[in-house]
Design a protein around this motif. Structure first.
Motif, PDB file in Angstrom:
ATOM      1  N   SER A  92       0.823  -1.205   0.000  1.00 43.03           N
ATOM      2  CA  SER A  92       0.000   0.000   0.000  1.00 43.03           C
ATOM      3  C   SER A  92       0.861   1.260   0.000  1.00 43.03           C
ATOM      4  CB  SER A  92      -0.939   0.005   1.215  1.00 43.03           C
ATOM      5  OG  SER A  92      -1.930  -0.992   1.104  1.00 43.03           O
ATOM      6  N   ASP A 129      -2.553  -8.527  -2.142  1.00 48.09           N
ATOM      7  CA  ASP A 129      -2.161  -7.216  -2.668  1.00 48.09           C
ATOM      8  C   ASP A 129      -1.877  -7.277  -4.168  1.00 48.09           C
ATOM      9  OD1 ASP A 129      -2.390  -5.819  -0.280  1.00 48.09           O
ATOM     10  OD2 ASP A 129      -0.315  -6.174   0.306  1.00 48.09           O
ATOM     11  N   MET A 178      -4.442  -4.432  -0.972  1.00 42.47           N
ATOM     12  CA  MET A 178      -4.141  -3.001  -1.087  1.00 42.47           C
ATOM     13  C   MET A 178      -5.065  -2.188  -0.188  1.00 42.47           C
ATOM     14  SD  MET A 178      -1.612  -2.185  -3.109  1.00 42.47           S
ATOM     15  CE  MET A 178      -0.558  -2.873  -4.391  1.00 42.47           C
TER      16      MET A 178
END
Length: 407
Positions: free
Chosen positions: A95, A375, A217
């Motif tokens: 992130s 992610d 994310m």
């Protein structure tokens, strides 16, 4: 005294060091941010919260303004420098890496297309001095990430311009100090006749319209907003959006995103490597049956890094050649980089997980790859690969097939 010596004398010691040994010092600064990002990555993911500590550390290390030219108070970092930071941060916290990549793409638009506009030059100075964080608002309504068509249009009046836009997805919008957004040039303009705006707090307001409870994310906090703009006309870039998009936004976005995804993949391969080494020691030197997947993971990571490097070199070679950047071959290649890199990143992490087996599948334990996989699965969906492939299909038919290995 030559120009370089004069420039160095007029710079702070900090900036002088960066000019003399920029790459090394960028990596030192990035390492400090990555170390902190890694410590909060699990909590950021679990709680779905913005990685405040990591971004604050990036501010302290002056990385948010690293791309700003020296003349405006920055360090004049190149796309190569920025991609290296994205890769390193991707290994620590996906992130944080994606936020940094998105921010630097918006800054690149200012750096490459904002000169000559006093407001935008002042904004560059503010980014360097205050380390402002810029968000991006290009996804609108249900357009699925079609950056080359806008529904909302700017309206001009004696006081400036106004805009009301349904920003269906705006990563870290609530945490940003400003944003870059796109809109139709006027209410009677075609959807593809677009302009780009660079805004700071005070130019706009945000009203949250949707949340962000995503698979991965999670720390990007990509919620939806109603974006309401009222600002002076100098917030609008002079160049049409199609030129900014082709020459800067797409190349920077695809190179930095891909570098962040490669970082996630590299972290997964590193974890799989530790798993294999521990398994070999535990088995008295015998290689576990999943070792073949580790070889596959390393091979796909090498391919991923190579395709990023090839496109990076092509962009750097023609960075200020508008004709070359607008060519069919370059635009097709840099557009398809996003597709190829995202697919390779997913393949790499999947192979790493198969290497670790149940230890990688679990959410706990030192070899867990759950977060990395969740992610990286965002990569093919972020501006959907199917949309990209459909859009470049005609261009691909118009491009000649190479007749030798050296073409």
């Amino acid at each position: 005294m030559n120009v370089q010596e004069t420039t160095l004398r007029n710079l702070s010691g900090d900036a002088e060091q960066l000019l003399l040994d920029r790459g090394s010092l960028f990596m030192q600064r990035t390492a400090a941010v990555a170390a902190l990002a890694a410590t909060e990555a699990e909590a950021v993911d679990r709680e779905g919260r913005f990685p405040t500590s990591a971004i604050d550390a990036a501010r302290e290390q002056k990385l948010l303004g690293m791309q700003i030219p020296v003349e405006f108070g920055g360090f004049g970092a190149t796309i190569h420098d920025i991609a290296d930071v994205c890769y390193t941060l991707g290994r620590a916290c996906a992130s944080t890496a994606m936020i940094f990549a998105i921010h630097q793409t918006q800054v690149a638009c200012l750096v490459r297309h904002g000169r000559g506009n006093p407001y935008m030059e002042a904004l560059m100075r503010r980014i360097a001095r205050e380390q402002l964080l810029l968000a991006s608002s290009t996804t609108e309504g249900q357009n699925g990430g079609n950056l080359r068509a806008s529904a909302a249009a700017i309206s001009r009046n004696d006081d400036g311009i106004t805009l009301l836009r349904e920003a269906a997805v705006m990563s870290y919008g609530a945490a940003a100090d400003g944003l870059v957004t796109v809109a139709r040039r006027a209410s009677d303009a075609a959807a593809s006749d677009q302009v780009l705006l660079a805004l700071v707090k005070g130019d706009y307001s945000l009203k949250c319209t949707s949340g962000w409870e995503a698979l991965g994310m999670r720390g990007t906090c990509s919620t939806g907003f109603e974006l309401k703009v009222s600002c002076p006309t100098d917030r609008v870039f002079a160049e049409p959006y199609d030129r900014v998009n082709a020459q800067t936004m797409t190349p920077f976005a695809h190179l930095t995103w891909s570098s962040a995804w490669a970082g996630i993949a590299a972290a997964a391969v590193q974890r799989a490597h530790r798993f294999i080494r521990k398994a070999v020691r535990s088995a008295g030197g015998q290689t576990p049956p999943t070792a073949a997947h580790f070889t596959t993971a390393k091979m796909s990571l090498a391919k991923l890094r190579a395709v990023i490097s090839a496109n990076m070199n092509a962009f750097i070679t023609h960075e200020y050649d508008e004709r070359a950047l607008s060519s069919l071959d370059f635009q097709s290649s840099i557009t398809l980089l996003k597709v190829e890199a995202s697919e390779l990143a997913v393949e790499t992490v999947m192979s790493a997980m198969r290497t670790c087996g149940l230890s990688g599948y679990r959410n706990d334990g030192e070899f867990s790859l759950s977060r990395h996989l969740r992610d990286v699965l965002s990569a093919p969906i972020m501006i959907n690969n199917d949309r990209i492939l459909a859009n470049v299909a005609t261009a691909s038919l118009m491009s000649a097939v190479p007749t030798s290995l050296h073409d």
